[in-house]
Design a protein around this motif. Structure first.
Motif, mmCIF file in Angstrom:
data_model
loop_
_atom_site.group_PDB
_atom_site.id
_atom_site.type_symbol
_atom_site.label_atom_id
_atom_site.label_comp_id
_atom_site.label_asym_id
_atom_site.label_seq_id
_atom_site.Cartn_x
_atom_site.Cartn_y
_atom_site.Cartn_z
ATOM 1 N N GLN A 164 54.034 121.627 17.388
ATOM 2 C CA GLN A 164 54.163 122.532 18.094
ATOM 3 C C GLN A 164 55.775 121.564 19.276
ATOM 4 O OE1 GLN A 164 50.181 123.210 19.559
ATOM 5 N NE2 GLN A 164 50.661 125.474 19.040
ATOM 6 N N GLY A 165 56.109 120.830 19.259
ATOM 7 C CA GLY A 165 56.755 120.348 20.685
ATOM 8 C C GLY A 165 56.399 119.618 21.686
ATOM 9 N N ARG A 166 54.809 119.739 22.378
ATOM 10 C CA ARG A 166 54.378 119.358 23.488
ATOM 11 C C ARG A 166 53.977 118.124 23.409
ATOM 12 N NH1 ARG A 166 49.780 123.589 22.721
ATOM 13 N NH2 ARG A 166 48.838 122.823 24.517
ATOM 14 N N PHE A 167 55.159 117.612 22.920
ATOM 15 C CA PHE A 167 55.044 115.475 22.902
ATOM 16 C C PHE A 167 54.102 115.006 24.037
ATOM 17 C CE2 PHE A 167 59.050 117.254 20.898
ATOM 18 C CZ PHE A 167 58.557 116.932 19.078
ATOM 19 N N ILE A 168 54.480 115.900 25.260
ATOM 20 C CA ILE A 168 53.276 115.164 26.330
ATOM 21 C C ILE A 168 52.288 114.618 26.338
ATOM 22 C CG2 ILE A 168 53.202 115.063 29.156
ATOM 23 C CD1 ILE A 168 56.029 115.815 29.246
ATOM 24 N N GLN A 169 51.478 116.410 25.552
ATOM 25 C CA GLN A 169 50.684 116.379 25.395
ATOM 26 C C GLN A 169 49.666 115.704 23.992
ATOM 27 O OE1 GLN A 169 51.286 120.646 25.976
ATOM 28 N NE2 GLN A 169 48.267 121.180 26.711
ATOM 29 N N ALA A 170 50.783 115.703 23.530
ATOM 30 C CA ALA A 170 50.655 114.963 21.991
ATOM 31 C C ALA A 170 50.402 113.546 22.532
ATOM 32 C CB ALA A 170 51.564 115.078 20.550
ATOM 33 N N GLU A 171 51.127 112.526 22.889
ATOM 34 C CA GLU A 171 51.103 111.594 22.749
ATOM 35 C C GLU A 171 49.641 110.799 23.821
ATOM 36 O OE1 GLU A 171 53.249 107.927 25.594
ATOM 37 O OE2 GLU A 171 53.926 109.899 24.873
ATOM 38 N N LEU A 172 49.905 111.569 25.263
ATOM 39 C CA LEU A 172 48.519 111.426 25.917
ATOM 40 C C LEU A 172 47.128 111.128 24.875
ATOM 41 C CD1 LEU A 172 48.858 113.549 28.553
ATOM 42 C CD2 LEU A 172 49.145 110.723 29.215
ATOM 43 N N GLN A 173 47.150 112.936 23.638
ATOM 44 C CA GLN A 173 45.749 112.581 22.859
ATOM 45 C C GLN A 173 46.030 111.194 21.885
ATOM 46 O OE1 GLN A 173 43.149 115.025 23.341
ATOM 47 N NE2 GLN A 173 44.224 115.949 24.814
ATOM 48 N N PHE A 174 46.540 111.138 21.832
ATOM 49 C CA PHE A 174 47.213 110.002 20.205
ATOM 50 C C PHE A 174 46.180 108.613 21.343
ATOM 51 C CE2 PHE A 174 50.574 111.985 17.645
ATOM 52 C CZ PHE A 174 49.546 112.277 16.975
ATOM 53 N N ARG A 175 47.339 108.302 22.576
ATOM 54 C CA ARG A 175 46.889 107.279 22.927
ATOM 55 C C ARG A 175 45.174 106.746 23.452
ATOM 56 N NH1 ARG A 175 50.123 102.868 23.032
ATOM 57 N NH2 ARG A 175 51.775 103.472 23.009
ATOM 58 N N LEU A 176 44.772 108.467 23.922
ATOM 59 C CA LEU A 176 43.575 108.160 23.867
ATOM 60 C C LEU A 176 42.174 108.161 23.281
ATOM 61 C CD1 LEU A 176 40.497 109.300 25.220
ATOM 62 C CD2 LEU A 176 41.355 111.938 24.739
ATOM 63 N N ALA A 177 43.303 108.415 21.507
ATOM 64 C CA ALA A 177 41.932 108.511 20.394
ATOM 65 C C ALA A 177 42.318 106.423 19.836
ATOM 66 C CB ALA A 177 42.951 108.731 19.412
ATOM 67 N N LEU A 178 43.548 106.111 20.498
ATOM 68 C CA LEU A 178 43.625 104.514 20.183
ATOM 69 C C LEU A 178 42.570 103.938 21.364
ATOM 70 C CD1 LEU A 178 47.482 104.388 19.565
ATOM 71 C CD2 LEU A 178 45.384 103.851 17.580
ATOM 72 N N ALA A 179 42.693 104.280 22.875
ATOM 73 C CA ALA A 179 42.057 104.109 23.586
ATOM 74 C C ALA A 179 40.192 103.833 23.068
ATOM 75 C CB ALA A 179 41.787 104.508 24.812
ATOM 76 N N LEU A 180 39.674 104.873 22.526
ATOM 77 C CA LEU A 180 38.616 104.975 21.979
ATOM 78 C C LEU A 180 38.093 103.431 21.184
ATOM 79 C CD1 LEU A 180 37.674 109.084 21.821
ATOM 80 C CD2 LEU A 180 36.593 107.921 23.763
ATOM 81 N N LEU A 181 39.041 103.609 20.323
ATOM 82 C CA LEU A 181 38.438 102.625 19.149
ATOM 83 C C LEU A 181 39.097 101.664 19.575
ATOM 84 C CD1 LEU A 181 40.524 104.621 16.112
ATOM 85 C CD2 LEU A 181 38.388 104.332 16.730
ATOM 86 N N ALA A 182 39.710 100.881 20.280
ATOM 87 C CA ALA A 182 39.865 99.713 21.215
ATOM 88 C C ALA A 182 39.204 98.986 21.395
ATOM 89 C CB ALA A 182 41.060 100.301 23.002
ATOM 90 N N GLY A 183 37.863 99.192 22.122
ATOM 91 C CA GLY A 183 36.178 97.878 21.811
ATOM 92 C C GLY A 183 35.715 98.292 20.909
ATOM 93 N N THR A 184 36.191 98.311 19.002
ATOM 94 C CA THR A 184 35.107 98.020 17.805
ATOM 95 C C THR A 184 35.888 96.866 17.060
ATOM 96 O OG1 THR A 184 37.392 100.097 16.564
ATOM 97 C CG2 THR A 184 35.709 100.952 17.484
ATOM 98 N N ASP A 185 35.702 96.495 16.579
ATOM 99 C CA ASP A 185 35.739 95.616 15.440
ATOM 100 C C ASP A 185 36.949 95.393 14.328
ATOM 101 O OD1 ASP A 185 33.728 96.051 13.841
ATOM 102 O OD2 ASP A 185 32.938 94.936 13.821
ATOM 103 N N GLY A 186 37.132 96.992 14.291
ATOM 104 C CA GLY A 186 38.102 97.153 13.563
ATOM 105 C C GLY A 186 36.886 98.090 12.318
ATOM 106 N N ALA A 187 36.102 97.611 11.936
ATOM 107 C CA ALA A 187 35.257 97.838 10.677
ATOM 108 C C ALA A 187 34.489 98.728 11.188
ATOM 109 C CB ALA A 187 34.527 96.342 10.087
ATOM 110 N N GLY A 188 34.676 99.980 11.794
ATOM 111 C CA GLY A 188 34.040 100.591 11.805
ATOM 112 C C GLY A 188 34.731 101.980 10.768
ATOM 113 N N SER A 189 34.426 103.057 10.494
ATOM 114 C CA SER A 189 34.614 104.378 9.427
ATOM 115 C C SER A 189 35.967 105.202 10.434
ATOM 116 C CB SER A 189 33.308 104.875 9.441
ATOM 117 O OG SER A 189 33.388 106.072 11.119
ATOM 118 N N ILE A 190 36.526 105.014 11.278
ATOM 119 C CA ILE A 190 37.176 105.345 11.210
ATOM 120 C C ILE A 190 39.188 104.638 11.316
ATOM 121 C CG2 ILE A 190 38.554 106.537 13.514
ATOM 122 C CD1 ILE A 190 36.116 107.896 12.286
#
Length: 377
Positions: A164-190
């Motif tokens: 939709q061209g809502r780039f600021i909102q998009a970046e925030l959501q992508f960064r939030l998604a990565l932050a949720l995975l930051a504490g995992t060991d990389g072997a999870g289902s995501i």
């Protein structure tokens, strides 16, 4: 994504099934179908899930396993770009899960997420956003805020905002998604490579190539480690690197990565897969810009055949290829044929405007198409 098993289970090598209608038979077929889908063996996956559907019928229409099987069939068609076929399976799965499990179950959230992706492809952005937000709300209530599994939903919502061209909102959501995975060991289902790829694409659109390239390369490295060299997800990463170098005006590098992407896609996804058509369309545009007329013409023609078969004759990507092919033909002095293709593209665009008040996807105006996969469950 679920980590992939090393062995593809075919119908012919399934262990003996229990009696018809038994839970064991359904579970065996479902596990085998899930493995086949993860390995991109979609014909085998479809066959196995159809057999599982037959077994599930014995449980009764209110059994949650019926909805699971319907959702699995939707996933198979979705992965191949057959959105019109996937949609009714998701709709049926949603209705049956709500009936069997209640409206706040995580399986209901999965069906909403999957349907939102279809709405996004159709240009129904308001419906897509509402479905994503409802899916995330259910997930937060069921799993707790900050759970790594929620990264899928935030990634997909970010993808919608990006379109939709809502780039600021998009970046925030992508960064939030990565932050949720930051504490995992990389072997999870995501699989974090999905989100890395999508954030890189956002930066590429904004011209921030220096931020995009390391993210694309990190995504490719993670997928090679998880999946090996022979998988459609590898072709997606290679295609996206080709797009990056194309956008930067580095045609030799772009040509190299498109060539590699096509080879992997044809082998892993199939020569008539939607992913193969996307890569061909990108590579055709590069050849067109470089003045390689014969190569561009051949790739445009092949891309059009594939994309009309897999995405439908009225898909926005088909219109984009028609427009570019018409431009090539005009340059060759073939005005009559060029005008026919241009008129067909214009008709598709007009139909899109009438069908939805949402703006055209921002991808259509870019020099190349990113191939992506949203997280589905």
């Amino acid at each position: 994504m679920i980590p992939l098993a090393a062995v593809l289970f075919m119908v012919s090598c399934l262990p003996p099934l229990a009696e018809a209608g038994s839970s064991d038979a359904w579970q065996t077929l479902t596990a085998a179908g899930t493995t086949a889908r993860a390995q991109a063996h979609y014909e085998d996956a479809e066959r196995l899930f159809l057999l599982a559907s037959h077994e599930a019928e014995q449980f009764g229409p209110g059994d949650a396993r019926v909805a699971t099987t319907l959702n699995n069939l939707g996933l198979v068609y979705h992965a191949q770009g057959q959105y019109a076929r996937a949609k009714p399976y998701y709709e049926q799965a949603l209705a049956r899960w709500e009936q069997a499990l209640g409206s706040d179950h995580t399986d209901v959230a999965s069906a909403l997420n999957n349907l939102a992706e279809i709405y996004q492809e159709e240009g129904a952005f308001e419906q897509a956003e509402a479905s994503y937000l409802r899916s995330l709300a259910i997930g937060e209530r069921a799993l707790g805020r900050g759970h790594p599994e929620l990264a899928v939903g935030f990634n997909n919502l970010a993808g919608l905002y990006r379109k939709q061209g809502r780039f600021i909102q998009a970046e925030l959501q992508f960064r939030l998604a990565l932050a949720l995975l930051a504490g995992t060991d990389g072997a999870g289902s995501i699989d974090p490579s999905l989100i890395l790829n999508n954030l890189a694409a956002l930066y590429k659109e904004k011209g921030l190539y220096v931020y995009a390239e390391p993210l694309y390369r990190q995504a490719l490295s993670l997928r090679l480690e998880r999946l090996g060299n022979h998988h459609p997800s590898i072709a997606i990463c290679l295609n996206n690197l080709g797009n990056l170098y194309h956008a930067q005006g580095l045609p030799e590098l772009a040509d190299r990565y498109y060539r590699e992407a096509l080879a992997v896609s044809e082998s892993a996804a199939g020569p008539e897969a939607a992913l193969t058509g996307t890569i061909l369309g990108n590579w055709a545009w590069l050849a067109h810009e470089r003045g390689l007329v014969a190569e561009a013409k051949f790739r445009y023609q092949r891309a059009l055949v594939i994309q009309q078969q897999t995405l439908g004759r009225d898909h926005p990507m088909v219109a984009m290829i028609f427009e570019r092919y018409a431009g090539l033909l005009h340059g060759l002095g073939q005005s009559v044929e060029a005008n026919l293709f241009a008129a067909r593209a214009a008709a598709i665009r007009a139909q899109q405007i009438l069908a939805s008040p949402a703006p055209a996807q921002s991808q259509q105006s870019r020099s190349s198409q990113d191939a992506q996969k949203g997280g589905r469950r």
